[in-house]
Structures are given as C-alpha cells and as structure tokens.
Enzyme design. Structure first.
Site, short mmCIF file in Angstrom:
data_model
loop_
_atom_site.label_atom_id
_atom_site.label_comp_id
_atom_site.label_asym_id
_atom_site.label_seq_id
_atom_site.Cartn_x
_atom_site.Cartn_y
_atom_site.Cartn_z
N HIS A 163 0.85 -1.06 -0.38
CA HIS A 163 0.11 0.19 0.65
C HIS A 163 0.85 1.36 -0.27
CE1 HIS A 163 0.52 -0.84 4.36
NE2 HIS A 163 0.65 1.02 4.28
P1 TYD Z 1 -2.12 -2.89 7.54
O1 TYD Z 1 -1.49 -1.60 8.15
O2 TYD Z 1 -3.21 -3.05 6.47
O3 TYD Z 1 -0.73 -3.60 8.19
P2 TYD Z 1 0.79 -4.26 7.08
O4 TYD Z 1 0.77 -3.33 6.20
O5 TYD Z 1 1.47 -4.47 7.61
O6 TYD Z 1 -0.18 -5.54 6.07
O7 TYD Z 1 -2.78 -3.73 9.32
C1 TYD Z 1 -2.71 -4.23 9.77
C2 TYD Z 1 -3.90 -4.45 10.59
O8 TYD Z 1 -3.87 -3.56 11.68
C3 TYD Z 1 -5.40 -3.97 10.29
O9 TYD Z 1 -6.54 -4.68 10.54
C4 TYD Z 1 -5.40 -2.22 10.80
C5 TYD Z 1 -4.48 -2.96 12.12
N1 TYD Z 1 -4.06 -2.23 12.67
C6 TYD Z 1 -4.45 -0.44 13.16
O10 TYD Z 1 -5.38 -1.31 13.99
N2 TYD Z 1 -3.45 0.92 14.02
C7 TYD Z 1 -2.79 0.76 13.24
O11 TYD Z 1 -1.65 1.70 13.57
C8 TYD Z 1 -1.69 -0.62 12.09
C9 TYD Z 1 -0.57 0.38 11.62
C10 TYD Z 1 -2.75 -0.82 12.26
#
Ligand code: TYD
Length: 133
Positions: free
Chosen positions: A50
């Site tokens: 992303h």
């Molecule tokens: P995501 O940003 O999709 O993780 P990555 O890019 O590392 O694969 O986030 C994963 C999950 O965590 C998503 O359900 C949202 C939650 N999340 C939070 O609640 N707070 C945060 O600060 C972050 C970064 C994610």
C-alpha cells in the site's frame, strides 16, 4: 528513483546497556502521532502492498533485519534495514512492500498521523492514477 533516506538515532552507550531516543520534529523529521510494532513475523511473508496519501513513517528494525521495496510509481528501489538505530524514512505517496524478515525480527514504526484507513491506497492502479492526476 525513490530516494533511500535514513534517520539515524544516537545510541548512548553505557557499561550496563545502550539507550536510544527519538524526538518528534527533531531526530524524527515530523511530529510523532503514533508508534506501532511488528513482531512474530513469518519470514516468508511479504507485507505492506500500500501507499499513504499523507502519512509519513520511519521504520526501524530493533532486532534482526528486513528488506523494504519503495516504489514512487516510476522506479523501485530496495533497502535493507539491518541497524537498529538507523530507520528508513517512508514518505507519503510511496508504495511499500516489506519482506525477508529475519528470525525474531522486531520492527518499530514511528508515524506522523493516527491510524486512518482513508489515508491508505491499497490498489496499485489507483496509486498510479492518483500520481498521474
Ligand atoms: P496493515 O496496515 O494492513 O498491515 P501491513 O501493511 O503491515 O500488512 O494493518 C493490519 C491491521 O492492523 C489492520 O486491520 C489495521 C490494524 N492497524 C491498526 O489498528 N493500527 C495501526 O496503527 C496499524 C498500522 C494497523
């Protein structure tokens, strides 16, 4: 090519251990709104996929190492994060993928905004479209 920008924090060496501190709008080039960590990572996984419309982040590997692909929509570059006091700056509108997590790798991310799903661009074609607009 996306620039690889490092944010280096001072380590205070002491006979009994090391201390490292990060300060918003100082050693970290923005006001800090959020800190989150990633651990217990699957070494074979690839994460991220992303970009963010506004969010700026600095990614530290506090233990172990990982690689991050940065893509500005024109070119891609890979950074190896393997020094606990040297964080990778990830600017807004940069597509990122994280991979090659070493065993027991612990990642700390310092962020400029609270969590906001509306700030995410999770579709690569949409990312390119927003850059072109
Ligand atoms: P995501 O940003 O999709 O993780 P990555 O890019 O590392 O694969 O986030 C994963 C999950 O965590 C998503 O359900 C949202 C939650 N999340 C939070 O609640 N707070 C945060 O600060 C972050 C970064 C994610």
């Amino acid at each position: 090519m996306p620039r690889i920008e490092w944010v280096e924090l001072n380590e205070f060496q002491h006979a009994t251990g090391i201390l490292m501190a990060a300060e918003g709008a100082d050693s970290i080039p923005f006001e800090i709104k959020r800190v989150y960590c990633l651990y217990d990572l699957d070494p074979t996984a690839r994460r991220g996929f992303h970009a963010h419309r506004e969010l700026e982040q600095v990614l530290f590997c506090l233990h172990g190492s990982c690689r991050v692909l940065l893509d500005d929509g024109f070119e891609k570059v890979e950074a190896l994060i393997d020094r606990r006091n040297r964080g990778l700056m990830i600017s807004r509108m940069t597509w990122r993928e994280m991979f090659d997590f070493s065993d027991g790798c612990v990642i700390m991310v310092i962020a400029s905004m609270h969590y906001d799903e509306a700030d995410y661009i999770r579709d690569y074609d949409e990312f390119l479209q927003i850059l072109a607009d």
